[in-house]
Design an enzyme around this catalytic site. Structure first.
Site, PDB file in Angstrom:
ATOM      1  N   HIS A 209      -8.003   1.229   1.773  1.00 51.59           N
ATOM      2  CA  HIS A 209      -7.774   0.877   3.020  1.00 51.59           C
ATOM      3  C   HIS A 209      -8.506   1.892   3.986  1.00 51.59           C
ATOM      4  O   HIS A 209      -8.139   2.528   4.710  1.00 51.59           O
ATOM      5  CB  HIS A 209      -6.301   0.937   3.468  1.00 51.59           C
ATOM      6  CG  HIS A 209      -5.883   0.096   4.742  1.00 51.59           C
ATOM      7  ND1 HIS A 209      -4.828  -0.455   4.979  1.00 51.59           N
ATOM      8  CD2 HIS A 209      -6.693  -0.075   5.946  1.00 51.59           C
ATOM      9  CE1 HIS A 209      -4.772  -1.016   5.989  1.00 51.59           C
ATOM     10  NE2 HIS A 209      -6.015  -0.714   6.794  1.00 51.59           N
TER      11      HIS A 209
ATOM     12  N   GLU B  36       0.797  -1.307   0.156  1.00 50.17           N
ATOM     13  CA  GLU B  36      -0.037  -0.102   0.332  1.00 50.17           C
ATOM     14  C   GLU B  36       0.819   1.194  -0.021  1.00 50.17           C
ATOM     15  O   GLU B  36       2.074   1.224   0.802  1.00 50.17           O
ATOM     16  CB  GLU B  36      -0.874   0.043   1.181  1.00 50.17           C
ATOM     17  CG  GLU B  36      -2.133  -1.070   1.044  1.00 50.17           C
ATOM     18  CD  GLU B  36      -2.836  -1.059   2.199  1.00 50.17           C
ATOM     19  OE1 GLU B  36      -2.768  -0.285   3.134  1.00 50.17           O
ATOM     20  OE2 GLU B  36      -3.714  -2.277   2.307  1.00 50.17           O
TER      21      GLU B  36
ATOM     22  N   ALA C 255     -11.077   1.932   8.698  1.00 50.55           N
ATOM     23  CA  ALA C 255     -11.222   2.566  10.137  1.00 50.55           C
ATOM     24  C   ALA C 255     -11.295   4.211   9.948  1.00 50.55           C
ATOM     25  O   ALA C 255     -11.222   5.295  10.600  1.00 50.55           O
ATOM     26  CB  ALA C 255      -9.651   2.450  10.889  1.00 50.55           C
TER      27      ALA C 255
HETATM   28  P1  NAD Z   1      -9.107  -9.611  17.234  1.00 51.46           P
HETATM   29  O1  NAD Z   1      -7.681  -9.759  17.622  1.00 51.46           O
HETATM   30  O2  NAD Z   1     -10.200  -9.297  18.091  1.00 51.46           O
HETATM   31  O3  NAD Z   1      -9.315 -10.864  16.464  1.00 51.46           O
HETATM   32  C1  NAD Z   1      -8.430 -11.572  15.316  1.00 51.46           C
HETATM   33  C2  NAD Z   1      -8.987 -12.779  15.434  1.00 51.46           C
HETATM   34  O4  NAD Z   1      -8.360 -13.890  14.549  1.00 51.46           O
HETATM   35  C3  NAD Z   1      -8.855 -13.562  16.866  1.00 51.46           C
HETATM   36  O5  NAD Z   1      -9.884 -14.204  17.329  1.00 51.46           O
HETATM   37  C4  NAD Z   1      -7.774 -14.710  16.416  1.00 51.46           C
HETATM   38  O6  NAD Z   1      -7.988 -16.040  17.435  1.00 51.46           O
HETATM   39  C5  NAD Z   1      -8.126 -14.963  14.994  1.00 51.46           C
HETATM   40  N1  NAD Z   1      -7.276 -15.912  14.348  1.00 51.46           N
HETATM   41  C6  NAD Z   1      -5.637 -15.714  14.450  1.00 51.46           C
HETATM   42  N2  NAD Z   1      -5.309 -16.281  13.624  1.00 51.46           N
HETATM   43  C7  NAD Z   1      -6.158 -16.880  12.813  1.00 51.46           C
HETATM   44  C8  NAD Z   1      -6.105 -18.006  11.822  1.00 51.46           C
HETATM   45  N3  NAD Z   1      -4.981 -18.442  11.246  1.00 51.46           N
HETATM   46  N4  NAD Z   1      -7.383 -18.443  11.372  1.00 51.46           N
HETATM   47  C9  NAD Z   1      -8.420 -17.912  11.829  1.00 51.46           C
HETATM   48  N5  NAD Z   1      -8.585 -17.025  12.820  1.00 51.46           N
HETATM   49  C10 NAD Z   1      -7.263 -16.546  13.352  1.00 51.46           C
HETATM   50  O7  NAD Z   1      -8.749  -8.526  16.107  1.00 51.46           O
HETATM   51  P2  NAD Z   1      -9.928  -7.446  15.305  1.00 51.46           P
HETATM   52  O8  NAD Z   1      -9.950  -6.221  16.016  1.00 51.46           O
HETATM   53  O9  NAD Z   1     -11.069  -8.418  14.998  1.00 51.46           O
HETATM   54  O10 NAD Z   1      -9.095  -7.237  13.982  1.00 51.46           O
HETATM   55  C11 NAD Z   1      -8.943  -8.202  12.943  1.00 51.46           C
HETATM   56  C12 NAD Z   1      -7.989  -7.560  11.965  1.00 51.46           C
HETATM   57  O11 NAD Z   1      -8.680  -6.373  11.100  1.00 51.46           O
HETATM   58  C13 NAD Z   1      -6.726  -6.819  12.449  1.00 51.46           C
HETATM   59  O12 NAD Z   1      -5.885  -7.728  12.674  1.00 51.46           O
HETATM   60  C14 NAD Z   1      -6.369  -6.001  11.352  1.00 51.46           C
HETATM   61  O13 NAD Z   1      -5.605  -6.680  10.588  1.00 51.46           O
HETATM   62  C15 NAD Z   1      -7.666  -5.785  10.450  1.00 51.46           C
HETATM   63  N6  NAD Z   1      -8.182  -4.357  10.576  1.00 51.46           N
HETATM   64  C16 NAD Z   1      -8.475  -3.727   9.444  1.00 51.46           C
HETATM   65  C17 NAD Z   1      -8.735  -2.325   9.345  1.00 51.46           C
HETATM   66  C18 NAD Z   1      -8.808  -1.516   8.216  1.00 51.46           C
HETATM   67  O14 NAD Z   1      -8.658  -0.433   8.145  1.00 51.46           O
HETATM   68  N7  NAD Z   1      -9.435  -2.349   6.985  1.00 51.46           N
HETATM   69  C19 NAD Z   1      -8.863  -1.687  10.642  1.00 51.46           C
HETATM   70  C20 NAD Z   1      -8.723  -2.318  11.755  1.00 51.46           C
HETATM   71  C21 NAD Z   1      -8.346  -3.486  11.930  1.00 51.46           C
END
Ligand code: NAD
Length: 308
Positions: free
Chosen positions: A278, A259, A281
């Site tokens: 992206h 990105e 958020a």
């Molecule tokens: P979180 O930590 O609450 O949840 C992530 C979940 O993924 C956990 O329950 C974990 O056990 C699970 N996990 C880990 N490895 C895994 C695998 N191999 N297979 C299946 N599940 C697995 O995180 P969240 O707050 O829900 O955020 C999730 C993701 O969203 C973040 O890590 C980030 O990458 C992404 N995100 C993107 C944006 C955006 O702007 N698009 C903004 C915020 C977060």
């Protein structure tokens, strides 16, 4: 103490830190060596996504004690290098969940009803009613990989739209409370059975390219993919091949392996891809929440320093 606030931290958050008696300098768009100059004598650093807190930056900022990222994930902070120097690193994991869940659902609905392509056609003077016959989401199966904060927020919205939800998460293997209606299953079953797949996992060694040719081959050819997690979770070359071959119907992607995505990125040229820069958020609410959470976290960490 001295605090450097980078990348446009919410003004109310900056005020909260100043009101607590700290001296805050606000900067934007700094990289080493200017960042290092700005970090002289600074104990607390607040960043969003733009500032890269590399091992080099940490090595050149001997006074730095705390780094807080206003947002989910710590992709732009070298956490290992910080920990090796005794620098406390924190993020604000709860601030963005609702905004990301909402954009995920917006992308999902936009895919099923061809919202972006139909609007683009109409702007270009084409009134296309038959070309854009869509699908209802009610009664369809949503597969959620990663059932943490955002995955659960998405599941709640899916339920309100009458969808069924399958989840796979190696840690959250049932429930949690309030989510007894979600069916937890193994990853391959989820891939085979879902009509729409949505990804909510962090980018780790385990999840990098965890959606690749093998996974796309398991999915229904008329399934759709929504990725608002991290670009590297999906193998973009395999996604491109599946979309071109018609073994996957459509994809909405908010995140890319590199990105910003370049204008000639092949995914941007496919009509069955809905690309976004992206934006997950990017809401006033999420940025304010992230700023205030970051300010509180920073103040807490600075307070522990003075008692050491
Ligand atoms: P979180 O930590 O609450 O949840 C992530 C979940 O993924 C956990 O329950 C974990 O056990 C699970 N996990 C880990 N490895 C895994 C695998 N191999 N297979 C299946 N599940 C697995 O995180 P969240 O707050 O829900 O955020 C999730 C993701 O969203 C973040 O890590 C980030 O990458 C992404 N995100 C993107 C944006 C955006 O702007 N698009 C903004 C915020 C977060």
């Amino acid at each position: 103490m001295k605090v450097l606030a980078c990348d446009g931290i919410d003004p109310a958050a900056v005020k909260r830190i100043r009101d607590a008696g700290h001296e805050v300098t606000e900067v934007k768009g700094l990289a080493a060596p200017d960042l290092l100059t700005a970090l002289r004598g600074v104990q607390g650093l607040l960043v969003r996504s733009a500032t890269k807190v590399t091992a080099e930056v940490l090595a050149g900022a001997p006074d730095l004690k705390v780094v807080v990222r206003a947002g989910t994930g710590l992709d732009n902070v070298d956490v290992a290098a910080a920990e090796a120097r005794g620098v406390i690193v924190r993020n604000t994991p709860n601030a963005n969940s609702v905004s990301v869940a909402e954009i995920t659902f917006a992308m999902l609905l936009a895919l099923e009803r061809h919202i972006a392509s139909a609007a683009a056609d109409l702007r270009a003077g084409r009134w296309e009613k038959t070309k854009y016959q869509g699908r209802e989401v009610a009664g369809r199966m949503l597969g959620v990989i990663g059932f943490g904060r955002i995955g659960q927020e998405v599941a709640n919205r899916a339920r309100a739209f009458g969808m069924n939800v399958l989840a796979y998460d190696p840690v959250v293997t049932s429930g949690p409370a309030g989510f007894e209606w979600v069916r937890h299953t193994d990853r391959d079953t989820l891939l085979r059975e879902c009509d729409i797949l949505t990804l909510h996992v962090p980018l780790t060694d385990d999840t990098r390219h965890s959606l690749s040719a093998r996974e796309f081959a398991l999915m229904k050819p008329d399934a759709g993919l929504v990725n608002a997690s991290r670009g590297g979770v999906v193998d973009e070359a395999a996604l491109l091949a599946a979309l071109r071959a018609g073994t996957l119907r459509a994809a909405a992607v908010d995140v890319f392996e590199k990105e910003p995505a370049s204008a000639d990125h092949p995914l941007l040229s496919l009509p069955n891809v809905l690309p976004l820069p992206h934006l997950g958020a990017s809401t006033g609410e999420a940025q304010r929440r992230a700023g205030m959470d970051a300010a509180d976290t920073l103040l807490e960490a600075l307070a522990t320093l003075s008692t050491r």
